[in-house]
Design a protein around this motif. Structure first.
Motif, PDB file in Angstrom:
ATOM      1  N   LEU A 384      -9.995 -39.103 -20.892  1.00 27.13           N
ATOM      2  CA  LEU A 384      -9.664 -37.708 -20.572  1.00 27.13           C
ATOM      3  C   LEU A 384      -9.210 -36.874 -21.760  1.00 27.13           C
ATOM      4  CD1 LEU A 384      -9.837 -36.050 -17.994  1.00 27.13           C
ATOM      5  CD2 LEU A 384      -7.383 -36.307 -17.739  1.00 27.13           C
ATOM      6  N   THR A 385      -8.313 -37.393 -22.595  1.00 28.05           N
ATOM      7  CA  THR A 385      -7.733 -36.535 -23.629  1.00 28.05           C
ATOM      8  C   THR A 385      -7.650 -37.234 -24.974  1.00 28.05           C
ATOM      9  OG1 THR A 385      -5.440 -37.229 -23.226  1.00 28.05           O
ATOM     10  CG2 THR A 385      -6.276 -35.389 -21.906  1.00 28.05           C
ATOM     11  N   GLY A 386      -7.985 -36.514 -26.027  1.00 24.10           N
ATOM     12  CA  GLY A 386      -7.728 -37.019 -27.368  1.00 24.10           C
ATOM     13  C   GLY A 386      -6.241 -37.219 -27.595  1.00 24.10           C
ATOM     14  N   ALA A 387      -5.428 -36.501 -26.831  1.00 23.28           N
ATOM     15  CA  ALA A 387      -3.979 -36.621 -26.950  1.00 23.28           C
ATOM     16  C   ALA A 387      -3.496 -38.020 -26.576  1.00 23.28           C
ATOM     17  CB  ALA A 387      -3.297 -35.578 -26.069  1.00 23.28           C
ATOM     18  N   GLN A 388      -4.247 -38.733 -25.740  1.00 19.02           N
ATOM     19  CA  GLN A 388      -3.872 -40.121 -25.429  1.00 19.02           C
ATOM     20  C   GLN A 388      -3.845 -40.959 -26.702  1.00 19.02           C
ATOM     21  OE1 GLN A 388      -6.488 -42.918 -25.385  1.00 19.02           O
ATOM     22  NE2 GLN A 388      -4.668 -44.190 -25.445  1.00 19.02           N
ATOM     23  N   MET A 389      -4.828 -40.779 -27.562  1.00 19.68           N
ATOM     24  CA  MET A 389      -4.878 -41.554 -28.801  1.00 19.68           C
ATOM     25  C   MET A 389      -3.813 -41.111 -29.791  1.00 19.68           C
ATOM     26  SD  MET A 389      -8.983 -42.065 -29.347  1.00 19.68           S
ATOM     27  CE  MET A 389      -9.486 -40.447 -28.788  1.00 19.68           C
ATOM     28  N   VAL A 390      -3.508 -39.819 -29.812  1.00 17.66           N
ATOM     29  CA  VAL A 390      -2.437 -39.337 -30.676  1.00 17.66           C
ATOM     30  C   VAL A 390      -1.113 -39.968 -30.263  1.00 17.66           C
ATOM     31  CG1 VAL A 390      -1.137 -37.293 -31.409  1.00 17.66           C
ATOM     32  CG2 VAL A 390      -3.634 -37.171 -31.164  1.00 17.66           C
ATOM     33  N   ALA A 391      -0.881 -40.070 -28.948  1.00 16.95           N
ATOM     34  CA  ALA A 391       0.389 -40.577 -28.441  1.00 16.95           C
ATOM     35  C   ALA A 391       0.488 -42.094 -28.487  1.00 16.95           C
ATOM     36  CB  ALA A 391       0.598 -40.093 -27.002  1.00 16.95           C
ATOM     37  N   LEU A 392      -0.594 -42.784 -28.132  1.00 14.62           N
ATOM     38  CA  LEU A 392      -0.505 -44.223 -27.894  1.00 14.62           C
ATOM     39  C   LEU A 392      -1.477 -45.057 -28.713  1.00 14.62           C
ATOM     40  CD1 LEU A 392      -0.126 -44.152 -23.991  1.00 14.62           C
ATOM     41  CD2 LEU A 392       1.671 -44.599 -25.677  1.00 14.62           C
ATOM     42  N   GLU A 418      -4.500 -55.517 -20.685  1.00 10.94           N
ATOM     43  CA  GLU A 418      -5.034 -54.198 -21.034  1.00 10.94           C
ATOM     44  C   GLU A 418      -3.933 -53.229 -21.478  1.00 10.94           C
ATOM     45  OE1 GLU A 418      -9.327 -54.093 -18.756  1.00 10.94           O
ATOM     46  OE2 GLU A 418      -7.657 -53.058 -17.788  1.00 10.94           O
ATOM     47  N   ASN A 419      -2.676 -53.624 -21.261  1.00 15.65           N
ATOM     48  CA  ASN A 419      -1.516 -53.047 -21.953  1.00 15.65           C
ATOM     49  C   ASN A 419      -1.248 -51.569 -21.674  1.00 15.65           C
ATOM     50  OD1 ASN A 419      -0.982 -55.554 -23.252  1.00 15.65           O
ATOM     51  ND2 ASN A 419      -2.638 -55.114 -24.682  1.00 15.65           N
ATOM     52  N   HIS A 446      -0.859 -24.494 -25.764  1.00 16.69           N
ATOM     53  CA  HIS A 446      -0.330 -25.187 -26.936  1.00 16.69           C
ATOM     54  C   HIS A 446      -0.857 -26.616 -26.942  1.00 16.69           C
ATOM     55  CE1 HIS A 446       2.398 -27.383 -24.280  1.00 16.69           C
ATOM     56  NE2 HIS A 446       2.723 -26.216 -23.729  1.00 16.69           N
ATOM     57  N   ARG A 447      -0.565 -27.362 -28.003  1.00 14.67           N
ATOM     58  CA  ARG A 447      -1.109 -28.714 -28.157  1.00 14.67           C
ATOM     59  C   ARG A 447      -0.104 -29.803 -27.824  1.00 14.67           C
ATOM     60  NH1 ARG A 447       0.201 -30.632 -33.542  1.00 14.67           N
ATOM     61  NH2 ARG A 447      -1.609 -32.011 -33.458  1.00 14.67           N
ATOM     62  N   TRP A 448       1.064 -29.450 -27.353  1.00 12.70           N
ATOM     63  CA  TRP A 448       2.100 -30.450 -27.136  1.00 12.70           C
ATOM     64  C   TRP A 448       1.919 -31.163 -25.792  1.00 12.70           C
ATOM     65  CZ3 TRP A 448       3.126 -30.318 -31.834  1.00 12.70           C
ATOM     66  CH2 TRP A 448       3.339 -29.131 -32.533  1.00 12.70           C
ATOM     67  N   GLY A 449       2.023 -32.480 -25.812  1.00 13.36           N
ATOM     68  CA  GLY A 449       1.952 -33.257 -24.569  1.00 13.36           C
ATOM     69  C   GLY A 449       0.647 -33.098 -23.829  1.00 13.36           C
ATOM     70  N   GLY A 450      -0.469 -33.069 -24.570  1.00 15.55           N
ATOM     71  CA  GLY A 450      -1.765 -32.796 -23.941  1.00 15.55           C
ATOM     72  C   GLY A 450      -2.166 -33.812 -22.893  1.00 15.55           C
ATOM     73  N   MET A 451      -1.866 -35.094 -23.117  1.00 17.32           N
ATOM     74  CA  MET A 451      -2.185 -36.119 -22.121  1.00 17.32           C
ATOM     75  C   MET A 451      -1.376 -35.889 -20.853  1.00 17.32           C
ATOM     76  SD  MET A 451      -1.800 -40.284 -22.390  1.00 17.32           S
ATOM     77  CE  MET A 451      -0.117 -40.186 -22.966  1.00 17.32           C
ATOM     78  N   GLY A 475      -9.124 -43.712 -25.730  1.00 20.13           N
ATOM     79  CA  GLY A 475      -9.339 -44.653 -26.818  1.00 20.13           C
ATOM     80  C   GLY A 475      -9.731 -46.036 -26.342  1.00 20.13           C
ATOM     81  N   PRO A 476      -8.991 -46.633 -25.397  1.00 16.33           N
ATOM     82  CA  PRO A 476      -9.246 -48.017 -25.004  1.00 16.33           C
ATOM     83  C   PRO A 476     -10.613 -48.295 -24.388  1.00 16.33           C
ATOM     84  CG  PRO A 476      -7.025 -47.372 -24.392  1.00 16.33           C
ATOM     85  CD  PRO A 476      -7.713 -46.124 -24.850  1.00 16.33           C
ATOM     86  N   ALA A 477     -11.289 -47.303 -23.812  1.00 15.04           N
ATOM     87  CA  ALA A 477     -12.572 -47.554 -23.155  1.00 15.04           C
ATOM     88  C   ALA A 477     -13.725 -47.703 -24.127  1.00 15.04           C
ATOM     89  CB  ALA A 477     -12.891 -46.429 -22.159  1.00 15.04           C
ATOM     90  N   PHE A 478     -13.526 -47.283 -25.390  1.00 12.34           N
ATOM     91  CA  PHE A 478     -14.637 -47.296 -26.346  1.00 12.34           C
ATOM     92  C   PHE A 478     -14.087 -47.619 -27.736  1.00 12.34           C
ATOM     93  CE2 PHE A 478     -18.041 -45.337 -28.962  1.00 12.34           C
ATOM     94  CZ  PHE A 478     -19.138 -45.935 -28.364  1.00 12.34           C
ATOM     95  N   ASN A 479     -14.519 -48.737 -28.272  1.00 12.09           N
ATOM     96  CA  ASN A 479     -14.021 -49.212 -29.561  1.00 12.09           C
ATOM     97  C   ASN A 479     -14.953 -48.753 -30.677  1.00 12.09           C
ATOM     98  OD1 ASN A 479     -12.821 -50.630 -31.657  1.00 12.09           O
ATOM     99  ND2 ASN A 479     -13.790 -52.576 -31.104  1.00 12.09           N
ATOM    100  N   THR A 480     -14.490 -47.820 -31.496  1.00  6.99           N
ATOM    101  CA  THR A 480     -15.305 -47.317 -32.600  1.00  6.99           C
ATOM    102  C   THR A 480     -15.124 -48.141 -33.874  1.00  6.99           C
ATOM    103  OG1 THR A 480     -13.564 -45.757 -33.237  1.00  6.99           O
ATOM    104  CG2 THR A 480     -15.248 -44.956 -31.706  1.00  6.99           C
TER     105      THR A 480
END
Length: 510
Positions: A384-392, A418-419, A446-451, A475-480
């Protein structure tokens, strides 16, 4: 189950009670640190199972591993010539980490995955990892050996053959071991289905084709299947799915797959997964760099389809229905624009500030439809959000929702490896989703807390009283990056194992 009739899940896994019975080429063992005290310089200790190998032979293996500098670090590997009379030609040692890792099935799962990749081209291996946790070892070998080569010609198809067969050493209860192996095979197969879907390029997997493949899987496994095409979506008022999909010549679909357990008074679980088969961002177009990875934007849909089929195969005592919106988000003369207002299924109006925040629009429609069935529990999942990867980061799903169920889902996710991590809903973020002209805006200013804002948006569409969890797996669904543990490059199949774990937990505890 499989998305292709000739799909090979992985190595042929069987159960053996001794190394000699296995008739293998390689023995796979684990290595743990000699002490959990970081200040102690102790040699790694082989994990070989009680009574399977003579102590003198174990000592010889240990000496050989020490001579080549073998490490107990998680994922490290070393291969040495086997002692005479062991019944194999070589021994592969895979690091498990500290001795306490033996209490964690996922350390065994990851070690088995590493071994599966390290032993490509080997005919048969036998492993003592299964004496620690047979199910985890089986899943690890299956998932680690996964390959996706449907679109490779003979010119670039892997030259090295995959690992051929694995003999899992067990204790005296072979019958119990066979049941556990069957379960692991089913789970790994479901994960492979989700990976296959994600890895299939958007040229070949678009909404209509995705729906057809989901229908075929569902009918093969005895599920009730319903598909709404673009005309039915318009007629029935699915404004979010229609709005996202109308910029593409390949029009949207909504797929419903239902499993009935036949259990009197069974709990009802609804699954919803984001199925954007390719995401350009629409008019709010994404940067070109990395856009090819947006083939993975249907990872949530892939996971829920695989999970409902798996629930049927395992015969869980819970009724499960997957509601799967599918669309392709493209820029064109017919695409929705920033500033447009759409009416979601159920009547809530949304001002589309950013067309690249499209996943929440199609999920909102599907969530309202899923809640119309009065489920006890609802799990939705999405890249859903790039913010997930920024946060976690790229390996940790964010889990949001109603407090108790959110924490339950996150706990199961951590238990199975799966953590997932529970995240809050700060109330002040909700005010930032107010629209100038509609009930809601699809993003904040704004960009804060997007997830978290995305989760709060989805909460508006969940019926009161439904226990709900949202899992962001951007991030977790697709490993680049490169493969690690049992996780390949590309589609990972996350969070299939979390969702089936939660469903089984509900079946057991309500």
């Amino acid at each position: 189950m499989s998305t292709a009739p000739d799909r090979q899940l992985g190595p042929d896994l069987t159960i053996a009670t001794s190394i000699s019975e296995a008739a293998a080429d390689v023995l796979v063992i684990g290595l743990v640190a000699g002490s959990d005290d970081a200040a102690t310089d102790a040699s790694p200790v082989p994990v070989v199972g009680d009574g399977l190998i003579d102590d003198a032979v174990v000592a010889e293996i240990s000496a050989s591993l020490a001579a080549v500098g073998a490490s107990s670090g998680a994922g490290d590997v070393a291969r040495v010539v086997a002692p005479a009379g062991l019944g194999v030609a070589s021994v592969l040692a895979v690091g498990l980490g500290s001795a306490s890792a033996l209490q964690t099935p996922d350390s065994v799962r990851r070690a088995a995955g590493v071994a599966a990749r390290a032993l490509t081209g080997v005919g048969t291996v036998v492993t003592t990892l299964s004496t620690v946790d047979l199910g985890a070892a089986a899943e690890g070998f299956y998932l680690g050996a996964y390959r996706f080569e449907e679109f490779r010609s003979d010119k670039t198809r892997s030259i090295t053959a995959p690992l051929g067969a694995v003999a899992l050493l067990t204790g005296p209860s072979v019958r119990e071991g066979e049941a556990e192996l069957d379960r692991s095979r089913a789970i790994a197969s479901a994960v492979a289905v989700a990976r296959d879907f994600v890895n299939t390029p958007p040229s070949h997997l678009y909404p209509e084709e995705f729906a057809a493949r989901a229908e075929a899987l569902g009918k093969t496994n005895g599920l009730k299947v319903e598909i709404l095409d673009d005309k039915a979506l318009i007629k029935q008022g699915y404004g979010g799915i229609v709005g996202v999909g109308k910029g593409s010549s390949r029009l949207p679909r909504l797929v419903r797959l239902s499993y009935s357990s036949g259990t009197k008074g069974a709990k009802k679980v609804a699954l919803v997964g984001k199925g954007v088969t390719f995401d350009t961002g629409g008019i709010s177009i994404k940067p070109a760099a990395g856009m090819e990875n947006m083939t993975s934007d249907m990872g949530g849909a892939a996971a829920v389809i695989a999970t409902v089929v798996l629930a049927a195969q395992l015969g869980v005592g819970v009724d499960v229905t997957a509601t799967v919106p599918m669309a392709e988000n493209m820029p064109s003369s017919t695409a929705q624009r920033p500033g447009d207002v759409l009416t979601q299924y159920g009547g809530i109006t949304v001002e589309v500030i950013n067309t690249d925040a499209e996943g929440r629009l199609i999920l909102a429609d599907a969530i309202v439809r899923a809640c119309a069935d009065s489920p006890d529990y609802l799990i939705d999942t999405a890249t859903l959000t790039g913010a997930q990867m920024v946060a976690l980061g790229t390996r940790t799903p964010g889990v949001m929702g109603t407090d108790d169920f959110r924490d339950r889902v996150a706990a199961v996710s951590r238990r199975i490896g799966e953590n997932g991590w529970a995240m809050p809903f700060p109330e002040e973020l909700g005010a930032d989703l107010k629209s100038r002209v509609a009930d809601l805006a699809n993003v904040t200013n704004h960009r804060w807390g997007g997830m978290l804002s995305a989760g709060i948006f989805l909460r508006e569409f969940v019926t009161d009283g439904v226990q709900w969890a949202h899992i962001d797996v951007a991030g977790p669904a697709f490993n680049t990056g490169g493969p690690w543990g049992y996780t390949p490059k590309g589609g990972t199949g996350v969070p299939v194992r979390t969702m089936i774990g939660v469903i089984e937990d509900i079946a057991a505890l309500g």
